[in-house]
Write an enzyme that holds these catalytic residues in place. Structure first.
Site, PDB file in Angstrom:
ATOM      1  N   ASN A 195       0.904  -1.231   0.065  1.00 55.85           N
ATOM      2  CA  ASN A 195       0.012  -0.082  -0.033  1.00 55.85           C
ATOM      3  C   ASN A 195       0.799   1.293   0.077  1.00 55.85           C
ATOM      4  OD1 ASN A 195      -1.816   2.124   0.705  1.00 55.85           O
ATOM      5  ND2 ASN A 195      -2.399   1.368   2.585  1.00 55.85           N
ATOM      6  N   TRP A 196       0.898   1.859  -1.113  1.00 57.64           N
ATOM      7  CA  TRP A 196       1.839   2.918  -1.391  1.00 57.64           C
ATOM      8  C   TRP A 196       1.351   4.139  -0.678  1.00 57.64           C
ATOM      9  CZ3 TRP A 196       3.791   2.632  -7.132  1.00 57.64           C
ATOM     10  CH2 TRP A 196       4.570   1.405  -7.385  1.00 57.64           C
ATOM     11  N   LYS A 197       0.046   4.314  -0.151  1.00 60.22           N
ATOM     12  CA  LYS A 197      -0.630   5.291   0.363  1.00 60.22           C
ATOM     13  C   LYS A 197      -0.406   6.665  -0.537  1.00 60.22           C
ATOM     14  CE  LYS A 197      -0.183   3.176   4.843  1.00 60.22           C
ATOM     15  NZ  LYS A 197      -0.156   3.277   6.352  1.00 60.22           N
TER      16      LYS A 197
ATOM     17  N   HIS B 271      -9.654   0.970   4.534  1.00 56.33           N
ATOM     18  CA  HIS B 271      -8.247   1.148   5.368  1.00 56.33           C
ATOM     19  C   HIS B 271      -8.462   1.948   6.632  1.00 56.33           C
ATOM     20  CE1 HIS B 271      -4.411   2.321   6.298  1.00 56.33           C
ATOM     21  NE2 HIS B 271      -3.795   1.292   5.786  1.00 56.33           N
TER      22      HIS B 271
ATOM     23  N   GLU C  72      -7.078   4.588   7.512  1.00 57.00           N
ATOM     24  CA  GLU C  72      -6.740   5.857   7.420  1.00 57.00           C
ATOM     25  C   GLU C  72      -8.091   6.138   6.738  1.00 57.00           C
ATOM     26  OE1 GLU C  72      -3.138   5.675   5.685  1.00 57.00           O
ATOM     27  OE2 GLU C  72      -2.280   4.944   7.464  1.00 57.00           O
TER      28      GLU C  72
ATOM     29  N   GLU D  26      -5.403  -5.153  10.493  1.00 57.33           N
ATOM     30  CA  GLU D  26      -4.522  -4.306  10.587  1.00 57.33           C
ATOM     31  C   GLU D  26      -4.623  -3.495  12.009  1.00 57.33           C
ATOM     32  OE1 GLU D  26      -2.515  -2.910   6.625  1.00 57.33           O
ATOM     33  OE2 GLU D  26      -4.324  -1.947   6.754  1.00 57.33           O
TER      34      GLU D  26
ATOM     35  N   GLY E  11       2.396   2.069  10.808  1.00 57.47           N
ATOM     36  CA  GLY E  11       3.329   3.287  10.512  1.00 57.47           C
ATOM     37  C   GLY E  11       4.003   3.821  11.713  1.00 57.47           C
TER      38      GLY E  11
ATOM     39  N   SER F  49       3.410  -2.074  10.176  1.00 56.33           N
ATOM     40  CA  SER F  49       4.987  -2.254  10.499  1.00 56.33           C
ATOM     41  C   SER F  49       5.538  -3.598  10.099  1.00 56.33           C
ATOM     42  CB  SER F  49       5.237  -1.919  11.946  1.00 56.33           C
ATOM     43  OG  SER F  49       4.991  -0.629  12.357  1.00 56.33           O
TER      44      SER F  49
ATOM     45  N   GLY G 221       2.997  -1.211   4.395  1.00 61.73           N
ATOM     46  CA  GLY G 221       2.834   0.384   4.012  1.00 61.73           C
ATOM     47  C   GLY G 221       4.236   0.739   3.670  1.00 61.73           C
ATOM     48  N   GLY G 222       5.007   1.393   4.731  1.00 62.51           N
ATOM     49  CA  GLY G 222       6.198   1.998   4.445  1.00 62.51           C
ATOM     50  C   GLY G 222       7.220   1.062   3.885  1.00 62.51           C
TER      51      GLY G 222
HETATM   52  P1  PGA Z   1       2.807   0.327   7.525  1.00 64.24           P
HETATM   53  O1  PGA Z   1       1.394   0.507   7.081  1.00 64.24           O
HETATM   54  O2  PGA Z   1       3.430  -0.957   7.183  1.00 64.24           O
HETATM   55  O3  PGA Z   1       3.487   1.527   7.235  1.00 64.24           O
HETATM   56  O4  PGA Z   1       2.636   0.151   9.293  1.00 64.24           O
HETATM   57  C1  PGA Z   1       0.684  -0.767   6.780  1.00 64.24           C
HETATM   58  C2  PGA Z   1      -1.006  -0.245   6.083  1.00 64.24           C
HETATM   59  O5  PGA Z   1      -1.263   0.866   6.644  1.00 64.24           O
HETATM   60  O6  PGA Z   1      -1.327  -0.931   5.257  1.00 64.24           O
END
Ligand code: PGA
Length: 252
Positions: free
Chosen positions: A9-11, A95, A97, A167, A173, A213, A234-235
């Site tokens: 997930n590149w956000k 998600h 967010e 998640e 994050g 994470s 994500g990251g």
């Molecule tokens: P993260 O994000 O790996 O940066 O914790 C995961 C996500 O939000 O899908």
């Protein structure tokens, strides 16, 4: 028996040029990885160019969100049909967010799921509790609501196609990863809840990804848990070598 899926997930990262460069690197690095399904979810602005690069490779491409209507006066939104027109055929839905900042609630998420299926887009339904909810002993209540409410109007065929990402919000994050035991317990809970809706056989086939994470050095331990069938990253998905390291851990 459940094939692992590693999704990135590149956000809201990677402009078009950066996305093209990352996709090119991933195409090379992920070539030849066997026994794992792969997915990347760039921002909408880069979907078409990333699809062009990864078309024909083993890496699928998805959007990070969709609107539930096909078209209309919804400034700033994109529909499932528009996503399909870029070549992408996956989407993240719900998600944390989106839930936190953009008002995605169970009703809307339910409509988004139906919209995805109507456009033949594979949905990954994201669920997870906040730290306050976990500490208040509400893990099961939250997961039950977030998982089962959106599934209410789905048919058997659709239930068979859904993928769930667990998640925990406190692990996204933050660098604070759930322990393998915490993650496994939550995944077993999710599988049990899904079984109560769709039956045990469908629950046995359901792929449940862990997110929060995930890094190359913790992926192996998480992915070896019996109910963890992949990762939503994500990251670490913004770095081709890290994403490759996580994907490689899923093949062990
Ligand atoms: P993260 O994000 O790996 O940066 O914790 C995961 C996500 O939000 O899908």
């Amino acid at each position: 028996m459940r094939r692992p899926l590693i999704a990135g997930n590149w956000k809201m990262n990677q402009d078009n040029r950066e996305a093209i460069e990352l996709a090119r690197q991933l195409k090379v690095k992920l070539a030849g990885l066997d026994g794992v399904d792969l997915l990347v979810c760039p921002p909408a602005t880069a979907l078409a160019s990333v699809c062009e690069i990864l078309g024909g490779s083993a890496v699928a491409v998805g959007a990070q969100n969709l609107h539930d209507r096909r078209s209309g006066a919804f400034t700033g939104e994109i529909s499932g049909a528009m996503i399909r027109s870029t070549g992408a055929d996956w989407v993240l839905i719900g998600h944390s967010e989106r839930r936190q900042f953009f008002g995605d609630d169970e009703d809307w998420i339910a409509r988004k799921l139906l919209a995805a299926f109507e456009c033949e887009i594979h949905p990954v339904l994201c669920i997870g509790e906040t730290l306050a909810e976990r500490e208040a002993g509400q893990l099961e209540t939250v997961l039950r609501r977030q998982l089962l409410q959106p599934l209410e109007n789905l048919g058997e065929d659709q239930l068979a196609k859904i993928i769930v990402a667990y998640e925990p919000v406190w692990a996204i994050g933050t660098g604070v990863v759930a322990t393998p035991q915490q993650a496994q317990d939550a995944h077993a809970l999710v599988r049990g809840l899904f079984a109560s809706r769709a039956g045990q056989a469908a629950a046995d086939r359901l792929r449940i990804l862990y997110g929060g994470s995930v890094k190359p050095d913790n992926a192996g331990e998480l992915l070896s848990c019996p109910d963890i069938d992949g990762a939503l990253v994500g990251g670490a998905s913004l770095d081709a070598a890290s994403f490759q390291g996580i994907a490689a851990a899923a093949t062990n």
